[in-house]
Design a protein around this motif. Structure first.
Motif, PDB file in Angstrom:
ATOM      1  N   ALA A   1      20.980  26.904  43.069  1.00 14.77           N
ATOM      2  CA  ALA A   1      19.897  26.328  42.268  1.00 14.77           C
ATOM      3  C   ALA A   1      18.835  27.352  41.907  1.00 14.77           C
ATOM      4  O   ALA A   1      18.065  27.127  40.958  1.00 14.77           O
ATOM      5  N   SER A   2      18.782  28.475  42.609  1.00 15.56           N
ATOM      6  CA  SER A   2      17.761  29.481  42.322  1.00 15.56           C
ATOM      7  C   SER A   2      18.130  30.262  41.059  1.00 15.56           C
ATOM      8  O   SER A   2      19.234  30.154  40.530  1.00 15.56           O
ATOM      9  N   ASP A   3      17.209  31.072  40.594  1.00 18.17           N
ATOM     10  CA  ASP A   3      17.432  31.876  39.394  1.00 18.17           C
ATOM     11  C   ASP A   3      18.174  33.184  39.674  1.00 18.17           C
ATOM     12  O   ASP A   3      18.483  33.916  38.749  1.00 18.17           O
ATOM     13  N   LEU A   4      18.433  33.470  40.938  1.00 21.75           N
ATOM     14  CA  LEU A   4      19.115  34.712  41.299  1.00 21.75           C
ATOM     15  C   LEU A   4      20.608  34.611  40.999  1.00 21.75           C
ATOM     16  O   LEU A   4      21.263  33.640  41.359  1.00 21.75           O
ATOM     17  N   ASN A   5      21.134  35.626  40.354  1.00 22.85           N
ATOM     18  CA  ASN A   5      22.568  35.645  40.029  1.00 22.85           C
ATOM     19  C   ASN A   5      23.345  36.608  40.923  1.00 22.85           C
ATOM     20  O   ASN A   5      24.518  36.838  40.697  1.00 22.85           O
ATOM     21  N   TYR A   6      22.685  37.176  41.901  1.00 25.34           N
ATOM     22  CA  TYR A   6      23.301  38.200  42.738  1.00 25.34           C
ATOM     23  C   TYR A   6      24.329  37.644  43.724  1.00 25.34           C
ATOM     24  O   TYR A   6      25.181  38.370  44.197  1.00 25.34           O
ATOM     25  N   PHE A   7      24.237  36.367  44.049  1.00 23.41           N
ATOM     26  CA  PHE A   7      25.081  35.804  45.099  1.00 23.41           C
ATOM     27  C   PHE A   7      26.334  35.121  44.564  1.00 23.41           C
ATOM     28  O   PHE A   7      27.034  34.449  45.306  1.00 23.41           O
ATOM     29  N   GLY A   8      26.645  35.261  43.289  1.00 22.37           N
ATOM     30  CA  GLY A   8      27.757  34.538  42.673  1.00 22.37           C
ATOM     31  C   GLY A   8      29.093  34.726  43.373  1.00 22.37           C
ATOM     32  O   GLY A   8      29.744  33.759  43.772  1.00 22.37           O
ATOM     33  N   ARG A   9      29.510  35.962  43.546  1.00 21.26           N
ATOM     34  CA  ARG A   9      30.810  36.231  44.186  1.00 21.26           C
ATOM     35  C   ARG A   9      30.788  35.860  45.664  1.00 21.26           C
ATOM     36  O   ARG A   9      31.766  35.343  46.205  1.00 21.26           O
ATOM     37  N   PHE A  10      29.653  36.121  46.313  1.00 25.99           N
ATOM     38  CA  PHE A  10      29.533  35.774  47.735  1.00 25.99           C
ATOM     39  C   PHE A  10      29.613  34.265  47.938  1.00 25.99           C
ATOM     40  O   PHE A  10      30.314  33.786  48.839  1.00 25.99           O
ATOM     41  N   ILE A  11      28.934  33.521  47.082  1.00 22.47           N
ATOM     42  CA  ILE A  11      28.970  32.051  47.182  1.00 22.47           C
ATOM     43  C   ILE A  11      30.379  31.542  46.912  1.00 22.47           C
ATOM     44  O   ILE A  11      30.863  30.639  47.604  1.00 22.47           O
ATOM     45  N   GLN A  12      31.049  32.131  45.939  1.00 23.61           N
ATOM     46  CA  GLN A  12      32.425  31.702  45.647  1.00 23.61           C
ATOM     47  C   GLN A  12      33.342  31.955  46.847  1.00 23.61           C
ATOM     48  O   GLN A  12      34.180  31.117  47.182  1.00 23.61           O
ATOM     49  N   THR A  13      33.159  33.088  47.511  1.00 29.35           N
ATOM     50  CA  THR A  13      33.942  33.372  48.718  1.00 29.35           C
ATOM     51  C   THR A  13      33.622  32.373  49.819  1.00 29.35           C
ATOM     52  O   THR A  13      34.529  31.878  50.503  1.00 29.35           O
ATOM     53  N   LEU A  14      32.357  32.060  50.019  1.00 29.84           N
ATOM     54  CA  LEU A  14      31.973  31.068  51.034  1.00 29.84           C
ATOM     55  C   LEU A  14      32.590  29.703  50.738  1.00 29.84           C
ATOM     56  O   LEU A  14      33.081  29.026  51.645  1.00 29.84           O
ATOM     57  N   VAL A  15      32.561  29.307  49.478  1.00 23.10           N
ATOM     58  CA  VAL A  15      33.121  28.005  49.108  1.00 23.10           C
ATOM     59  C   VAL A  15      34.637  28.000  49.310  1.00 23.10           C
ATOM     60  O   VAL A  15      35.202  27.031  49.843  1.00 23.10           O
TER      61      VAL A  15
END
Length: 87
Positions: free
Chosen positions: A10-24
């Motif tokens: 939900a935040s404006d940061l786009n840096y965690f995209g790949r990390f979040i996808q890996t976590l999911v």
């Protein structure tokens, strides 16, 4: 973990995209590690030991000798010298 993923998404940061996808993608495996503390470290170590043995025994034509050498390298010391408990 789910709460953090939702907050980061939900935040404006786009840096965690790949990390979040890996976590999911691996959420179940990650949470199981923290519950039971099981890893595949032993299996990976054993496979590495077998690969090294295969390199050392290159050219060995008898499969039975290869498996005998594998047993000797893995459990041989304890099997043939049971009094050596310090190792």
């Amino acid at each position: 973990m789910t709460k953090w993923v939702n907050t980061a998404t939900a935040s404006d940061l786009n840096y965690f995209g790949r990390f979040i996808q890996t976590l999911v993608n691996y959420q179940e495996q990650i949470t199981h590690y923290f519950i039971a503390r099981y890893t595949s470290g032993f299996v990976k170590g054993f496979n590495s030991r077998v690969k090294v043995l295969k390199r050392r025994c290159y050219g060995l034509s008898n499969t039975i000798k290869l498996f005998q050498r594998l047993l000797l390298d893995t459990i041989g010391m304890f099997r043939f010298a049971p009094n050596m408990t310090d190792f």
